[in-house]
Design an enzyme around this catalytic site. Structure first.
Site, PDB file in Angstrom:
ATOM      1  N   GLU A   1      67.552 -44.333  85.087  1.00  0.00           N
ATOM      2  CA  GLU A   1      68.344 -43.527  86.020  1.00  0.00           C
ATOM      3  C   GLU A   1      67.751 -42.127  86.203  1.00  0.00           C
ATOM      4  O   GLU A   1      68.383 -41.120  85.924  1.00  0.00           O
ATOM      5  CB  GLU A   1      69.814 -43.442  85.588  1.00  0.00           C
ATOM      6  CG  GLU A   1      70.664 -44.542  86.181  1.00  0.00           C
ATOM      7  CD  GLU A   1      72.147 -44.206  86.231  1.00  0.00           C
ATOM      8  OE1 GLU A   1      72.651 -43.979  87.360  1.00  0.00           O
ATOM      9  OE2 GLU A   1      72.806 -44.189  85.181  1.00  0.00           O
TER      10      GLU A   1
ATOM     11  N   ASN B   1      69.117 -43.410  78.874  1.00  0.00           N
ATOM     12  CA  ASN B   1      69.548 -43.326  80.264  1.00  0.00           C
ATOM     13  C   ASN B   1      69.905 -41.859  80.518  1.00  0.00           C
ATOM     14  O   ASN B   1      70.795 -41.308  79.883  1.00  0.00           O
ATOM     15  CB  ASN B   1      70.760 -44.224  80.515  1.00  0.00           C
ATOM     16  CG  ASN B   1      71.266 -44.127  81.947  1.00  0.00           C
ATOM     17  OD1 ASN B   1      71.468 -43.040  82.474  1.00  0.00           O
ATOM     18  ND2 ASN B   1      71.494 -45.267  82.572  1.00  0.00           N
TER      19      ASN B   1
ATOM     20  N   ASN C   1      70.891 -40.430  83.445  1.00  0.00           N
ATOM     21  CA  ASN C   1      71.898 -40.147  84.478  1.00  0.00           C
ATOM     22  C   ASN C   1      71.462 -38.940  85.318  1.00  0.00           C
ATOM     23  O   ASN C   1      72.238 -38.026  85.578  1.00  0.00           O
ATOM     24  CB  ASN C   1      73.276 -39.920  83.853  1.00  0.00           C
ATOM     25  CG  ASN C   1      74.403 -39.997  84.874  1.00  0.00           C
ATOM     26  OD1 ASN C   1      74.201 -40.487  85.986  1.00  0.00           O
ATOM     27  ND2 ASN C   1      75.569 -39.514  84.510  1.00  0.00           N
TER      28      ASN C   1
ATOM     29  N   ASP D   1      75.759 -39.289  79.993  1.00  0.00           N
ATOM     30  CA  ASP D   1      76.860 -40.098  79.469  1.00  0.00           C
ATOM     31  C   ASP D   1      76.364 -41.162  78.492  1.00  0.00           C
ATOM     32  O   ASP D   1      77.171 -41.882  77.896  1.00  0.00           O
ATOM     33  CB  ASP D   1      77.681 -40.729  80.602  1.00  0.00           C
ATOM     34  CG  ASP D   1      76.834 -41.469  81.627  1.00  0.00           C
ATOM     35  OD1 ASP D   1      75.591 -41.396  81.569  1.00  0.00           O
ATOM     36  OD2 ASP D   1      77.421 -42.115  82.515  1.00  0.00           O
ATOM     37  N   HIS D   2      75.043 -41.263  78.314  1.00  0.00           N
ATOM     38  CA  HIS D   2      74.434 -42.143  77.320  1.00  0.00           C
ATOM     39  C   HIS D   2      73.818 -41.304  76.210  1.00  0.00           C
ATOM     40  O   HIS D   2      73.434 -40.151  76.424  1.00  0.00           O
ATOM     41  CB  HIS D   2      73.312 -42.982  77.944  1.00  0.00           C
ATOM     42  CG  HIS D   2      73.768 -44.024  78.901  1.00  0.00           C
ATOM     43  ND1 HIS D   2      73.743 -45.370  78.611  1.00  0.00           N
ATOM     44  CD2 HIS D   2      74.234 -43.931  80.171  1.00  0.00           C
ATOM     45  CE1 HIS D   2      74.180 -46.062  79.660  1.00  0.00           C
ATOM     46  NE2 HIS D   2      74.488 -45.210  80.618  1.00  0.00           N
TER      47      HIS D   2
ATOM     48  N   ASP E   1      68.820 -49.791  79.669  1.00  0.00           N
ATOM     49  CA  ASP E   1      70.265 -49.778  79.844  1.00  0.00           C
ATOM     50  C   ASP E   1      70.587 -51.130  80.463  1.00  0.00           C
ATOM     51  O   ASP E   1      70.336 -51.365  81.643  1.00  0.00           O
ATOM     52  CB  ASP E   1      70.690 -48.634  80.766  1.00  0.00           C
ATOM     53  CG  ASP E   1      72.171 -48.692  81.118  1.00  0.00           C
ATOM     54  OD1 ASP E   1      72.890 -49.563  80.584  1.00  0.00           O
ATOM     55  OD2 ASP E   1      72.623 -47.873  81.946  1.00  0.00           O
TER      56      ASP E   1
ATOM     57  N   ASN F   1      73.562 -52.527  80.674  1.00  0.00           N
ATOM     58  CA  ASN F   1      74.872 -52.535  81.332  1.00  0.00           C
ATOM     59  C   ASN F   1      75.723 -53.737  80.940  1.00  0.00           C
ATOM     60  O   ASN F   1      76.563 -54.203  81.703  1.00  0.00           O
ATOM     61  CB  ASN F   1      74.720 -52.449  82.862  1.00  0.00           C
ATOM     62  CG  ASN F   1      74.751 -51.008  83.360  1.00  0.00           C
ATOM     63  OD1 ASN F   1      75.618 -50.227  82.963  1.00  0.00           O
ATOM     64  ND2 ASN F   1      73.807 -50.652  84.219  1.00  0.00           N
TER      65      ASN F   1
ATOM     66  N   TYR G   1      66.040 -50.740  83.992  1.00  0.00           N
ATOM     67  CA  TYR G   1      67.426 -50.357  84.278  1.00  0.00           C
ATOM     68  C   TYR G   1      68.110 -51.526  84.968  1.00  0.00           C
ATOM     69  O   TYR G   1      67.809 -51.854  86.120  1.00  0.00           O
ATOM     70  CB  TYR G   1      67.455 -49.103  85.160  1.00  0.00           C
ATOM     71  CG  TYR G   1      68.839 -48.639  85.540  1.00  0.00           C
ATOM     72  CD1 TYR G   1      69.872 -48.605  84.607  1.00  0.00           C
ATOM     73  CD2 TYR G   1      69.124 -48.232  86.843  1.00  0.00           C
ATOM     74  CE1 TYR G   1      71.144 -48.181  84.960  1.00  0.00           C
ATOM     75  CE2 TYR G   1      70.390 -47.802  87.212  1.00  0.00           C
ATOM     76  CZ  TYR G   1      71.393 -47.778  86.266  1.00  0.00           C
ATOM     77  OH  TYR G   1      72.658 -47.365  86.618  1.00  0.00           O
TER      78      TYR G   1
END
Length: 264
Positions: free
Chosen positions: A35, A7, A9, A252-253, A151, A153, A112
């Site tokens: 993302e 991911n 971001n 952040d991943h 991802d 989530n 995603y």
């Protein structure tokens, strides 16, 4: 075959932090990204490929939001963009490449999953996505082998996040979300029989792929395992080696790579 999921971001942000420089050294055969947070004009002019890897993409209609990509060394026999469900396809959540040969049907997919952390409305979107995705995956499994990187989530079990006790009522670790994954991995009559490939290779605690930007979560490894390889049993059995790369911080991943003992 080395298959990496990440991911980003934001593809432009990750690129500026060295993601594609790192990727060029990984000897990957396939890379799923989530993302993108960019549209075709940006992605296909700046990031259409990486070395010998050529990308296909599914974009969100909303600018700077969602979007997925799949880079592969080999050319696919077919490309499927979207789930065929307008609510989710307008958010750019599914890209599938098929590598079919005589006697073999195989898909690589980058997905995603929606996040529900912003409030109840988005949590309901997430539940609708899960409800729609399950039969789609069952139908796909009935006709072909596949590896889906995503991802998701959702952290599946207590081992998959640091602070599980305090997150049991939070999106990403809700009982309903975790039960969906349990059913997905259940090989019995009531389950989909898919495989959480990473966990077949690594059953250790504190194996995380996402960290909050708050506090010193990453420095202290207070994380969640949100990024997955989900596969049909036939190809999952060919998984040989896994790695979560935390040497650099592209988003952040963290990228998750798994090596499989077959060739596209």
């Amino acid at each position: 075959m080395r298959f990496i999921t990440a991911n980003l971001n934001g593809v432009r942000s990750a690129a500026s932090k060295g993601f594609f420089d790192w990727l060029a050294k990984q000897k990957a055969d396939a890379v799923g990204v989530q993302e993108l947070k960019a549209q075709a004009d940006v992605v296909e002019s700046q990031f259409p490929s990486c070395g010998r890897l050529t990308g296909h993409f599914h974009y969100a209609e909303k600018k700077g939001y969602s979007g997925v990509g799949l880079y592969t060394k080999e050319a696919p026999s077919d490309v499927v963009t979207g789930l065929g469900i307008a609510e989710f396809d307008q958010e750019g959540r599914w890209i599938e490449k098929r590598f079919d040969k005589p006697g073999r049907k195989l898909s690589l997919i980058s997905v995603y999953f929606p996040s529900g952390t912003s409030g109840e409305e988005r949590q309901q979107v997430k539940f609708r996505f899960l409800d729609a995705l399950y039969p789609h995956l069952m139908a796909l499994k009935a006709e072909r082998e596949f590896i889906l990187v995503a991802d998701v989530n959702i952290a599946h079990k207590e081992i998959d996040l640091k602070n599980w006790r305090s997150n049991q009522k939070n999106s990403g670790f809700l009982p309903e979300e975790r039960a969906w994954l349990t059913r997905l991995f259940d090989g019995g009559a009531n389950g989909a029989g898919l495989v959480d490939v990473f966990r077949t290779l690594n059953d250790r605690a504190e194996q995380y792929t996402w960290w909050s930007a708050r506090g010193a979560a990453r420095a202290n490894n207070v994380g969640w395992r949100l990024d997955y390889h989900l596969a049909t049993p036939g190809v999952a059995a060919l998984a040989k080696k896994e790695a979560i790369y935390t040497g650099e911080m592209f988003s952040d991943h963290a990228p998750l790579s798994i090596d499989y003992d077959f060739a596209l």
